[in-house]
Write a protein that holds these residues in place. Sequence first.
Motif, mmCIF file in Angstrom:
data_model
loop_
_atom_site.group_PDB
_atom_site.id
_atom_site.type_symbol
_atom_site.label_atom_id
_atom_site.label_comp_id
_atom_site.label_asym_id
_atom_site.label_seq_id
_atom_site.Cartn_x
_atom_site.Cartn_y
_atom_site.Cartn_z
ATOM 1 N N MET A 1 28.084 -10.072 33.309
ATOM 2 C CA MET A 1 28.408 -11.441 33.628
ATOM 3 C C MET A 1 27.224 -12.314 33.244
ATOM 4 O O MET A 1 26.083 -11.871 33.278
ATOM 5 C CB MET A 1 28.793 -11.545 35.105
ATOM 6 N N GLN A 2 27.485 -13.552 32.898
ATOM 7 C CA GLN A 2 26.424 -14.492 32.568
ATOM 8 C C GLN A 2 25.895 -15.131 33.850
ATOM 9 O O GLN A 2 26.630 -15.284 34.823
ATOM 10 C CB GLN A 2 26.953 -15.590 31.656
ATOM 11 N N LEU A 3 24.625 -15.514 33.824
ATOM 12 C CA LEU A 3 24.025 -16.144 34.994
ATOM 13 C C LEU A 3 24.736 -17.450 35.351
ATOM 14 O O LEU A 3 24.842 -17.802 36.512
ATOM 15 C CB LEU A 3 22.532 -16.388 34.757
ATOM 16 N N SER A 4 25.301 -18.132 34.376
ATOM 17 C CA SER A 4 26.027 -19.370 34.644
ATOM 18 C C SER A 4 27.313 -19.123 35.441
ATOM 19 O O SER A 4 27.839 -20.052 36.055
ATOM 20 C CB SER A 4 26.365 -20.090 33.338
ATOM 21 N N GLU A 5 27.822 -17.888 35.469
ATOM 22 C CA GLU A 5 29.050 -17.548 36.197
ATOM 23 C C GLU A 5 28.784 -17.118 37.631
ATOM 24 O O GLU A 5 29.724 -16.903 38.397
ATOM 25 C CB GLU A 5 29.781 -16.420 35.474
ATOM 26 N N LEU A 6 27.529 -16.981 38.010
ATOM 27 C CA LEU A 6 27.177 -16.512 39.343
ATOM 28 C C LEU A 6 27.554 -17.562 40.381
ATOM 29 O O LEU A 6 27.203 -18.734 40.241
ATOM 30 C CB LEU A 6 25.667 -16.236 39.386
ATOM 31 N N PRO A 7 28.283 -17.196 41.437
ATOM 32 C CA PRO A 7 28.654 -18.184 42.460
ATOM 33 C C PRO A 7 27.453 -18.602 43.301
ATOM 34 O O PRO A 7 26.455 -17.882 43.404
ATOM 35 C CB PRO A 7 29.679 -17.447 43.320
ATOM 36 N N LYS A 8 27.578 -19.761 43.900
ATOM 37 C CA LYS A 8 26.514 -20.303 44.743
ATOM 38 C C LYS A 8 26.196 -19.337 45.886
ATOM 39 O O LYS A 8 27.089 -18.817 46.545
ATOM 40 C CB LYS A 8 26.943 -21.651 45.320
ATOM 41 N N GLY A 9 24.896 -19.068 46.092
ATOM 42 C CA GLY A 9 24.450 -18.190 47.161
ATOM 43 C C GLY A 9 24.419 -16.722 46.800
ATOM 44 O O GLY A 9 23.905 -15.909 47.550
ATOM 45 N N ALA A 10 24.950 -16.361 45.635
ATOM 46 C CA ALA A 10 24.982 -14.949 45.222
ATOM 47 C C ALA A 10 23.653 -14.542 44.596
ATOM 48 O O ALA A 10 22.955 -15.359 44.006
ATOM 49 C CB ALA A 10 26.113 -14.723 44.232
ATOM 50 N N ARG A 11 23.335 -13.264 44.738
ATOM 51 C CA ARG A 11 22.125 -12.693 44.155
ATOM 52 C C ARG A 11 22.526 -11.718 43.055
ATOM 53 O O ARG A 11 23.563 -11.065 43.146
ATOM 54 C CB ARG A 11 21.307 -11.972 45.222
ATOM 55 N N ALA A 12 21.672 -11.639 42.033
ATOM 56 C CA ALA A 12 21.975 -10.754 40.910
ATOM 57 C C ALA A 12 20.694 -10.212 40.302
ATOM 58 O O ALA A 12 19.613 -10.773 40.480
ATOM 59 C CB ALA A 12 22.770 -11.512 39.851
ATOM 60 N N LEU A 13 20.857 -9.125 39.578
ATOM 61 C CA LEU A 13 19.760 -8.481 38.874
ATOM 62 C C LEU A 13 19.863 -8.865 37.399
ATOM 63 O O LEU A 13 20.928 -8.736 36.797
ATOM 64 C CB LEU A 13 19.874 -6.966 39.028
ATOM 65 N N VAL A 14 18.765 -9.345 36.827
ATOM 66 C CA VAL A 14 18.765 -9.720 35.416
ATOM 67 C C VAL A 14 18.806 -8.445 34.581
ATOM 68 O O VAL A 14 18.002 -7.536 34.769
ATOM 69 C CB VAL A 14 17.514 -10.554 35.064
ATOM 70 N N CYS A 15 19.776 -8.366 33.666
ATOM 71 C CA CYS A 15 19.935 -7.181 32.819
ATOM 72 C C CYS A 15 19.381 -7.402 31.413
ATOM 73 O O CYS A 15 18.733 -6.527 30.860
ATOM 74 C CB CYS A 15 21.404 -6.806 32.700
ATOM 75 N N LYS A 16 19.656 -8.592 30.849
ATOM 76 C CA LYS A 16 19.326 -8.793 29.446
ATOM 77 C C LYS A 16 19.235 -10.275 29.124
ATOM 78 O O LYS A 16 20.013 -11.070 29.637
ATOM 79 C CB LYS A 16 20.426 -8.144 28.612
ATOM 80 N N LEU A 17 18.279 -10.651 28.285
ATOM 81 C CA LEU A 17 18.170 -11.993 27.750
ATOM 82 C C LEU A 17 18.553 -11.936 26.282
ATOM 83 O O LEU A 17 18.019 -11.105 25.541
ATOM 84 C CB LEU A 17 16.742 -12.532 27.884
ATOM 85 N N THR A 18 19.492 -12.769 25.864
ATOM 86 C CA THR A 18 19.992 -12.719 24.489
ATOM 87 C C THR A 18 19.854 -14.084 23.826
ATOM 88 O O THR A 18 20.838 -14.805 23.662
ATOM 89 C CB THR A 18 21.463 -12.276 24.462
ATOM 90 N N PHE A 19 18.643 -14.449 23.455
ATOM 91 C CA PHE A 19 18.397 -15.729 22.810
ATOM 92 C C PHE A 19 18.351 -15.563 21.303
ATOM 93 O O PHE A 19 17.963 -14.514 20.791
ATOM 94 C CB PHE A 19 17.074 -16.330 23.312
#
Length: 78
Positions: A1-19
């Motif tokens: 999932m993209q970080l922009s899709e994360l709901p408010k208040g949710a926590r996530a682990l960064v997997c990959k940066l694709t710039f």
Amino acid sequence: MQLSELPKGARALVCKLTFDSDQCTLERRLLLMGLRPGATVEMVGKSPFGDPYVVRLQHQSFGLRREVLRNIEVSLLD
């Protein structure tokens, strides 16, 4: 999932940066701020007009645009 899709208040682990190669300065800046694979982030919210988003990393909050957050892949925690 993209970080922009994360709901408010949710926590996530960064997997990959694709710039893209033309965004290497931005990617380097995010890495220096600590936004790298393995880091835990929390979605604080977004502005009333939808951009920028506020993301908490460790004990700091950052305002980042949606187009930047789309380049960061995360996996949901909890």
